[in-house]
Design a protein around this motif. Structure first.
Motif, PDB file in Angstrom:
ATOM      1  N   ILE A 128      59.804  10.267 -56.648  1.00  0.00           N
ATOM      2  CA  ILE A 128      60.309  10.883 -57.882  1.00  0.00           C
ATOM      3  C   ILE A 128      59.590  12.193 -58.157  1.00  0.00           C
ATOM      4  N   ALA A 129      58.273  12.239 -57.934  1.00  0.00           N
ATOM      5  CA  ALA A 129      57.500  13.455 -58.228  1.00  0.00           C
ATOM      6  C   ALA A 129      57.958  14.637 -57.381  1.00  0.00           C
ATOM      7  N   PRO A 130      58.062  14.517 -56.030  1.00  0.00           N
ATOM      8  CA  PRO A 130      58.560  15.672 -55.265  1.00  0.00           C
ATOM      9  C   PRO A 130      60.003  16.022 -55.580  1.00  0.00           C
ATOM     10  N   LEU A 131      60.800  15.025 -55.936  1.00  0.00           N
ATOM     11  CA  LEU A 131      62.187  15.301 -56.314  1.00  0.00           C
ATOM     12  C   LEU A 131      62.239  16.173 -57.564  1.00  0.00           C
ATOM     13  N   LEU A 132      61.478  15.801 -58.584  1.00  0.00           N
ATOM     14  CA  LEU A 132      61.449  16.590 -59.817  1.00  0.00           C
ATOM     15  C   LEU A 132      60.800  17.948 -59.589  1.00  0.00           C
ATOM     16  N   GLY A 133      59.802  17.998 -58.700  1.00  0.00           N
ATOM     17  CA  GLY A 133      59.185  19.288 -58.385  1.00  0.00           C
ATOM     18  C   GLY A 133      60.171  20.245 -57.743  1.00  0.00           C
ATOM     19  N   GLY A 134      60.962  19.755 -56.796  1.00  0.00           N
ATOM     20  CA  GLY A 134      61.978  20.596 -56.176  1.00  0.00           C
ATOM     21  C   GLY A 134      63.046  21.013 -57.158  1.00  0.00           C
ATOM     22  N   LEU A 135      63.434  20.090 -58.038  1.00  0.00           N
ATOM     23  CA  LEU A 135      64.456  20.420 -59.044  1.00  0.00           C
ATOM     24  C   LEU A 135      63.966  21.532 -59.959  1.00  0.00           C
ATOM     25  N   GLY A 136      62.735  21.391 -60.459  1.00  0.00           N
ATOM     26  CA  GLY A 136      62.193  22.408 -61.353  1.00  0.00           C
ATOM     27  C   GLY A 136      62.018  23.747 -60.676  1.00  0.00           C
ATOM     28  N   LEU A 137      61.570  23.743 -59.411  1.00  0.00           N
ATOM     29  CA  LEU A 137      61.379  25.004 -58.696  1.00  0.00           C
ATOM     30  C   LEU A 137      62.705  25.707 -58.454  1.00  0.00           C
ATOM     31  N   ALA A 138      63.755  24.944 -58.156  1.00  0.00           N
ATOM     32  CA  ALA A 138      65.077  25.542 -57.952  1.00  0.00           C
ATOM     33  C   ALA A 138      65.597  26.177 -59.240  1.00  0.00           C
ATOM     34  N   LEU A 139      65.424  25.494 -60.355  1.00  0.00           N
ATOM     35  CA  LEU A 139      65.850  26.056 -61.641  1.00  0.00           C
ATOM     36  C   LEU A 139      65.078  27.337 -61.957  1.00  0.00           C
ATOM     37  N   LEU A 140      63.784  27.349 -61.601  1.00  0.00           N
ATOM     38  CA  LEU A 140      62.971  28.536 -61.861  1.00  0.00           C
ATOM     39  C   LEU A 140      63.403  29.696 -60.964  1.00  0.00           C
ATOM     40  N   PHE A 141      63.647  29.424 -59.676  1.00  0.00           N
ATOM     41  CA  PHE A 141      64.117  30.464 -58.767  1.00  0.00           C
ATOM     42  C   PHE A 141      65.468  31.019 -59.215  1.00  0.00           C
ATOM     43  N   TYR A 142      66.348  30.127 -59.643  1.00  0.00           N
ATOM     44  CA  TYR A 142      67.664  30.574 -60.085  1.00  0.00           C
ATOM     45  C   TYR A 142      67.547  31.484 -61.311  1.00  0.00           C
ATOM     46  N   THR A 143      66.669  31.116 -62.257  1.00  0.00           N
ATOM     47  CA  THR A 143      66.456  31.958 -63.436  1.00  0.00           C
ATOM     48  C   THR A 143      65.936  33.333 -63.028  1.00  0.00           C
ATOM     49  N   PHE A 144      65.081  33.375 -62.016  1.00  0.00           N
ATOM     50  CA  PHE A 144      64.528  34.640 -61.539  1.00  0.00           C
ATOM     51  C   PHE A 144      65.616  35.501 -60.884  1.00  0.00           C
ATOM     52  N   THR A 198      61.944  16.430 -47.208  1.00  0.00           N
ATOM     53  CA  THR A 198      63.376  16.262 -47.447  1.00  0.00           C
ATOM     54  C   THR A 198      63.640  15.862 -48.889  1.00  0.00           C
ATOM     55  N   ARG A 199      62.780  15.014 -49.443  1.00  0.00           N
ATOM     56  CA  ARG A 199      62.949  14.638 -50.858  1.00  0.00           C
ATOM     57  C   ARG A 199      62.752  15.849 -51.764  1.00  0.00           C
ATOM     58  N   PHE A 200      61.796  16.700 -51.444  1.00  0.00           N
ATOM     59  CA  PHE A 200      61.573  17.918 -52.227  1.00  0.00           C
ATOM     60  C   PHE A 200      62.787  18.853 -52.136  1.00  0.00           C
ATOM     61  N   LEU A 201      63.326  19.039 -50.928  1.00  0.00           N
ATOM     62  CA  LEU A 201      64.501  19.896 -50.760  1.00  0.00           C
ATOM     63  C   LEU A 201      65.738  19.282 -51.410  1.00  0.00           C
ATOM     64  N   THR A 202      65.803  17.954 -51.447  1.00  0.00           N
ATOM     65  CA  THR A 202      66.896  17.293 -52.168  1.00  0.00           C
ATOM     66  C   THR A 202      66.827  17.632 -53.649  1.00  0.00           C
ATOM     67  N   GLY A 203      65.616  17.622 -54.205  1.00  0.00           N
ATOM     68  CA  GLY A 203      65.452  18.018 -55.604  1.00  0.00           C
ATOM     69  C   GLY A 203      65.882  19.456 -55.839  1.00  0.00           C
ATOM     70  N   MET A 204      65.566  20.360 -54.895  1.00  0.00           N
ATOM     71  CA  MET A 204      65.991  21.749 -55.035  1.00  0.00           C
ATOM     72  C   MET A 204      67.516  21.863 -54.972  1.00  0.00           C
ATOM     73  N   THR A 205      68.137  21.054 -54.108  1.00  0.00           N
ATOM     74  CA  THR A 205      69.599  21.062 -54.027  1.00  0.00           C
ATOM     75  C   THR A 205      70.215  20.642 -55.352  1.00  0.00           C
ATOM     76  N   ILE A 206      69.682  19.582 -55.942  1.00  0.00           N
ATOM     77  CA  ILE A 206      70.179  19.131 -57.246  1.00  0.00           C
ATOM     78  C   ILE A 206      69.921  20.198 -58.298  1.00  0.00           C
ATOM     79  N   GLY A 207      68.761  20.851 -58.234  1.00  0.00           N
ATOM     80  CA  GLY A 207      68.430  21.884 -59.218  1.00  0.00           C
ATOM     81  C   GLY A 207      69.387  23.056 -59.180  1.00  0.00           C
ATOM     82  N   PHE A 208      69.709  23.563 -57.980  1.00  0.00           N
ATOM     83  CA  PHE A 208      70.654  24.678 -57.892  1.00  0.00           C
ATOM     84  C   PHE A 208      72.053  24.253 -58.333  1.00  0.00           C
TER      85      PHE A 208
END
Length: 290
Positions: A128-144, A198-208
């Motif tokens: 769950i932690a790497p998933l949420l980390g990837g999600l948050g990082l993707a949202l931050l990159f998208y905002t940038f 892969t779990r971290f990148l899955t979180g980034m996919t969900i975030g974008f």
């Protein structure tokens, strides 16, 4: 068995990648997609500043090309737009350049989708932690990259989503190599497993995916959701680390086999040592002499 990554640090990895990227100048025809998309950005950018209101057909063209990325938001918006245009250029080249070698584009996307669902089904609690980390990082990159979160510039989120799926399906991709070389540099050689990456990148996919959806409905929540997700990921990561250490402490064997842990150990400070009570004295039996 997990694929082996190149055992180099971040600096050496980027140096090797740059050396490989410069090989494209030996074949100028491969630069044609970048030149064409650059010309499209220039034309649409000029027209959007002169043609107000911007007609719908041009807005759709701007959406598909990410032409207005970086034209708003001041300095940070301009820098984010440059980063977003680099992402778009890489995407377009990865879609067209394989055709020069008679290869299909976007190889690995289907494998990335499969890997995403596979990673979600394994060790769900610790992931769950790497998933949420990837999600948050993707949202931050998208905002940038889309500083005002307009739907006209949301194509960069869709492109990032596709490239992430391709990276998950291709274990030797640039992004996978970048993650492992970065981890190797900042953790003194200790690298994460492919499952956690892969779990971290899955979180980034969900975030974008979330970011693009929020832009399409006009909700500018990406930045605050990014901060919340990153904070929650940090808290859960520390909690899981503590929980993983507790079973190791509970399973520590006693210092002497067959002796309970409370015996055979030095007394705690301030506690008098336990004294053994001797058995009661019994006189030996009396036998009269004959």
């Amino acid at each position: 068995m997990e694929p082996q990554q190149e055992n180099v640090g971040l600096g050496q990895y980027l140096k090797n990648t740059l050396k490989q990227g410069l090989q494209v100048f030996k074949n100028p025809l491969k630069l044609l997609p970048t030149v064409v998309i650059g010309f499209v950005w220039l034309v649409i950018g000029i027209l959007s500043s002169l043609w107000q209101p911007f007609p719908w057909p041009m807005q759709i063209a701007s959406f598909l090309s990410y032409a207005e990325g970086g034209l708003f938001g001041g300095f940070f918006g301009a820098v984010g737009g440059i980063v977003g245009k680099v992402v778009m250029a890489v995407f377009i080249n990865s879609a067209i350049l394989p055709l020069f070698e008679k290869k299909p584009p976007f190889v690995g996307v289907a494998g990335g989708v499969k890997g995403m669902f596979t990673s979600m089904s394994k060790d769900a609690a610790s992931g769950i932690a790497p998933l949420l980390g990837g999600l948050g990082l993707a949202l931050l990159f998208y905002t940038f990259m889309n500083i005002n979160q307009r739907w006209q510039n949301s194509m960069v989120g869709i492109v990032s989503l596709v490239m992430l799926l391709q990276a998950m399906g291709n274990k030797s991709s640039f992004l996978m190599g970048l993650i492992f070389s970065t981890a190797r540099t900042f953790t003194k050689g200790k690298v994460p497993t492919f499952l956690s990456v892969t779990r971290f990148l899955t979180g980034m996919t969900i975030g974008f995916t979330m970011a693009v959806g929020l832009s399409l409905v006009g909700l500018h929540w990406c930045f605050w959701l990014a901060l919340f997700s990153l904070f929650l990921s940090l808290v859960l990561g520390l909690l899981m680390k503590v929980l993983r250490q507790q079973p190791a402490v509970a399973a520590t064997p006693p210092p002497f086999p067959g002796v309970p842990p409370t015996q055979g150990m030095p007394p705690m400070p301030g506690v008098p040592p336990t004294q053994m009570t001797p058995p009661p004295f019994s006189p030996p039996p009396y036998y009269p002499q004959r």
